[in-house]
Design a protein around this motif. Structure first.
Motif, PDB file in Angstrom:
ATOM      1  N   GLN A   1       1.085  -1.153  -0.034  1.00  0.00           N
ATOM      2  CA  GLN A   1       0.062  -0.212  -0.229  1.00  0.00           C
ATOM      3  C   GLN A   1       1.146   1.041   0.412  1.00  0.00           C
ATOM      4  OE1 GLN A   1      -3.728  -0.219  -0.263  1.00  0.00           O
ATOM      5  NE2 GLN A   1      -2.998  -2.313  -0.702  1.00  0.00           N
ATOM      6  N   PRO A   2       0.021   2.446  -0.645  1.00  0.00           N
ATOM      7  CA  PRO A   2       0.971   3.753  -0.344  1.00  0.00           C
ATOM      8  C   PRO A   2       1.333   4.163   0.641  1.00  0.00           C
ATOM      9  CG  PRO A   2      -1.244   3.581  -1.953  1.00  0.00           C
ATOM     10  CD  PRO A   2      -0.805   2.406  -1.100  1.00  0.00           C
ATOM     11  N   GLY A   3       2.553   4.166   1.256  1.00  0.00           N
ATOM     12  CA  GLY A   3       3.542   5.267   2.391  1.00  0.00           C
ATOM     13  C   GLY A   3       4.097   3.883   3.180  1.00  0.00           C
ATOM     14  N   ASP A   4       3.791   1.934   2.819  1.00  0.00           N
ATOM     15  CA  ASP A   4       4.817   1.281   3.135  1.00  0.00           C
ATOM     16  C   ASP A   4       6.053   1.204   2.438  1.00  0.00           C
ATOM     17  OD1 ASP A   4       2.211   1.585   4.628  1.00  0.00           O
ATOM     18  OD2 ASP A   4       1.322  -0.696   3.329  1.00  0.00           O
ATOM     19  N   THR A   5       6.797   0.023   3.982  1.00  0.00           N
ATOM     20  CA  THR A   5       7.748   0.295   4.419  1.00  0.00           C
ATOM     21  C   THR A   5       8.328  -1.744   3.275  1.00  0.00           C
ATOM     22  OG1 THR A   5       8.481   1.312   5.465  1.00  0.00           O
ATOM     23  CG2 THR A   5       9.593  -0.173   4.994  1.00  0.00           C
ATOM     24  N   LEU A   6       8.102  -1.858   2.501  1.00  0.00           N
ATOM     25  CA  LEU A   6       8.511  -3.337   1.845  1.00  0.00           C
ATOM     26  C   LEU A   6       9.907  -3.780   3.034  1.00  0.00           C
ATOM     27  CD1 LEU A   6       8.427  -5.376  -0.195  1.00  0.00           C
ATOM     28  CD2 LEU A   6       9.874  -4.574  -1.712  1.00  0.00           C
ATOM     29  N   ILE A   7      11.177  -3.452   2.656  1.00  0.00           N
ATOM     30  CA  ILE A   7      12.107  -3.701   3.133  1.00  0.00           C
ATOM     31  C   ILE A   7      12.799  -2.710   4.460  1.00  0.00           C
ATOM     32  CG2 ILE A   7      14.519  -4.752   2.617  1.00  0.00           C
ATOM     33  CD1 ILE A   7      13.742  -5.306   0.284  1.00  0.00           C
TER      34      ILE A   7
ATOM     35  N   THR B   1      16.781   0.874   2.940  1.00  0.00           N
ATOM     36  CA  THR B   1      15.874   0.432   3.555  1.00  0.00           C
ATOM     37  C   THR B   1      14.436   1.214   1.755  1.00  0.00           C
ATOM     38  OG1 THR B   1      15.204   1.263   5.437  1.00  0.00           O
ATOM     39  CG2 THR B   1      13.523   1.821   4.608  1.00  0.00           C
ATOM     40  N   VAL B   2      14.127   0.405   1.474  1.00  0.00           N
ATOM     41  CA  VAL B   2      12.588   0.565   0.591  1.00  0.00           C
ATOM     42  C   VAL B   2      11.374   0.959   1.107  1.00  0.00           C
ATOM     43  CG1 VAL B   2      12.211  -0.683  -1.307  1.00  0.00           C
ATOM     44  CG2 VAL B   2      14.522  -1.563  -0.811  1.00  0.00           C
ATOM     45  N   ARG B   3      10.934   2.516   0.070  1.00  0.00           N
ATOM     46  CA  ARG B   3       9.355   2.106   0.845  1.00  0.00           C
ATOM     47  C   ARG B   3       9.312   2.906  -0.482  1.00  0.00           C
ATOM     48  NH1 ARG B   3      11.454   6.159   4.456  1.00  0.00           N
ATOM     49  NH2 ARG B   3      11.611   4.388   5.846  1.00  0.00           N
ATOM     50  N   THR B   4       7.895   3.022  -0.892  1.00  0.00           N
ATOM     51  CA  THR B   4       7.316   2.814  -1.561  1.00  0.00           C
ATOM     52  C   THR B   4       5.508   4.478  -1.174  1.00  0.00           C
ATOM     53  OG1 THR B   4       4.864   2.919  -4.260  1.00  0.00           O
ATOM     54  CG2 THR B   4       5.148   1.200  -1.162  1.00  0.00           C
ATOM     55  N   GLN B   5       5.927   5.773  -1.597  1.00  0.00           N
ATOM     56  CA  GLN B   5       4.654   6.525  -1.785  1.00  0.00           C
ATOM     57  C   GLN B   5       3.666   5.865  -2.362  1.00  0.00           C
ATOM     58  OE1 GLN B   5       6.306  10.515  -2.822  1.00  0.00           O
ATOM     59  NE2 GLN B   5       8.029   9.873  -1.324  1.00  0.00           N
ATOM     60  N   THR B   6       3.638   5.518  -4.085  1.00  0.00           N
ATOM     61  CA  THR B   6       2.572   4.772  -4.736  1.00  0.00           C
ATOM     62  C   THR B   6       1.802   4.609  -4.727  1.00  0.00           C
ATOM     63  OG1 THR B   6       4.129   4.607  -6.171  1.00  0.00           O
ATOM     64  CG2 THR B   6       3.809   6.533  -6.327  1.00  0.00           C
ATOM     65  N   GLY B   7       2.660   2.908  -4.075  1.00  0.00           N
ATOM     66  CA  GLY B   7       1.668   1.406  -3.775  1.00  0.00           C
ATOM     67  C   GLY B   7       3.082   0.511  -4.879  1.00  0.00           C
ATOM     68  N   MET B   8       2.329  -0.142  -4.522  1.00  0.00           N
ATOM     69  CA  MET B   8       3.497  -1.094  -5.529  1.00  0.00           C
ATOM     70  C   MET B   8       3.080  -2.369  -5.662  1.00  0.00           C
ATOM     71  SD  MET B   8       7.789  -1.087  -5.646  1.00  0.00           S
ATOM     72  CE  MET B   8       7.715  -2.016  -3.506  1.00  0.00           C
TER      73      MET B   8
END
Length: 336
Positions: free
Chosen positions: A178-184, A239-246
């Motif tokens: 989801q947008p704003g979440d951290t994957l790694i 650290t890998v984070r997404t603003q848009t979602g993936m």
């Protein structure tokens, strides 16, 4: 950067290196590779010491690394068919094994198992180079690279064939972030690699208790690959984070490694694809910080959007393979 090809390679690969390729002595302070000047060989240092320097926009040299026996240089030019981004000089009287690009291509045909091992070692070397370079580049201002990001991302898929894609599809699962979440998160264990099917991610590293951005990844690129290649990695290197979602294709490392061990040709293609991606990333990091000036000047004779027919054909095939992978997984519910 602590990489020793001579220690990591099998006796069979060492035998190929020493028996099938030329050994050469180079005097102290002699230039082995000149930034921006085309080369035709990869070099493995067997004795002595090498220093690696790159130039900024003012023509001033910066020290990138000092290399000990077992190091490899010149592989980025082989992988990308582009001029070197740095000069390499013998700090003292040294000896090298000269491995012509053509010899590596012949190895892929004549001895697939050794070719797969060689490709894996090149990928491991570049992974350590990226990890070291991340600690260097954050000190400099960043400028966006104008090259189409999807073209860069498709580098992996130019190395793979249809059977390779079927293998990845068979062992992979869809995951949505989801947008704003951290994957790694830097330092945490990483049990999977991820291919971005949609969306993008920002990459950060914590240095001296300060979180610093070092780049971003977009659709078609891989996340988590450094922990596959750096054997003693205690956890994620960034650290890998997404603003848009993936939307991601998740590949469990244990399952992927097992598939690579079972198919040497798939292994060689996969590791070469990873190497090409890491090489491009290393180059882009330097260029975006206004380094590799002589290499950039050497390429001014053509525009970045001008590519030859073979490259265009490769990119079209790669785009079709990536599109197939996206279609196969993006209609699924996926894991959140």
């Amino acid at each position: 950067m602590d990489f020793d090809f001579l220690q990591r390679a099998s006796p069979e690969l060492i035998n190929w290196l020493t028996q099938e390729n030329e050994n050469r002595d180079i005097p102290a302070k002699s230039l082995l590779i000149e930034e921006g000047k085309e080369i035709e060989s990869i070099y493995v240092l067997t004795k002595g010491k090498l220093v690696v320097k790159t130039t900024n926009q003012l023509g001033t040299e910066s020290l990138l690394n000092q290399l000990s026996p077992g190091c490899i240089v010149g592989e980025m030019s082989w992988l990308e068919n582009r001029p070197p981004v740095a000069s390499v000089e013998a700090d003292r009287a040294s000896s090298i094994q000269v491995v012509p690009f053509k010899a590596v291509e012949r190895l892929s045909i004549s001895q697939p198992a050794l070719a797969a091992e060689f490709q894996r070692l090149i990928a491991e070397k570049l992974a350590l180079q990226i990890k070291s370079q991340n600690l260097f580049i954050h000190r400099f201002n960043h400028e966006e690279n104008s090259i189409d990001p999807l073209r860069k991302a498709l580098i992996l898929f130019t190395s793979l064939n249809e059977n390779d894609l079927y293998t990845l599809a068979k062992i992979g699962t869809l995951r949505r972030i989801q947008p704003g979440d951290t994957l790694i998160k830097q330092g945490d264990p990483v049990i999977s690699l991820f291919i971005i099917l949609a969306g993008d991610a920002d990459i950060f590293v914590d240095i001296d208790e300060i979180t610093r951005p070092i780049g971003n990844s977009r659709r078609g690129e891989i996340l988590g690959e450094l922990t596959l290649l750096i054997k003693d990695a205690a956890g994620a290197t960034a650290t890998v984070r997404t603003q848009t979602g993936m939307e991601l294709l998740e590949l469990r490392k244990t399952v992927l490694v097992d598939a690579l061990k079972k198919n040497q040709l798939f292994s060689a293609r996969f590791y070469k694809g990873l190497s090409c991606m890491l090489s491009q990333r290393s180059r882009d990091q330097l260029v975006s910080r206004n380094f590799a000036r002589l290499s950039q000047e050497a390429e001014k004779g053509f525009e970045p959007d001008e590519i030859n027919l073979k490259q265009l054909s490769d990119l079209n095939r790669a785009g079709s393979r990536f599109h197939w992978l996206c279609q196969k997984f993006q209609a699924q519910p996926g894991e959140r």
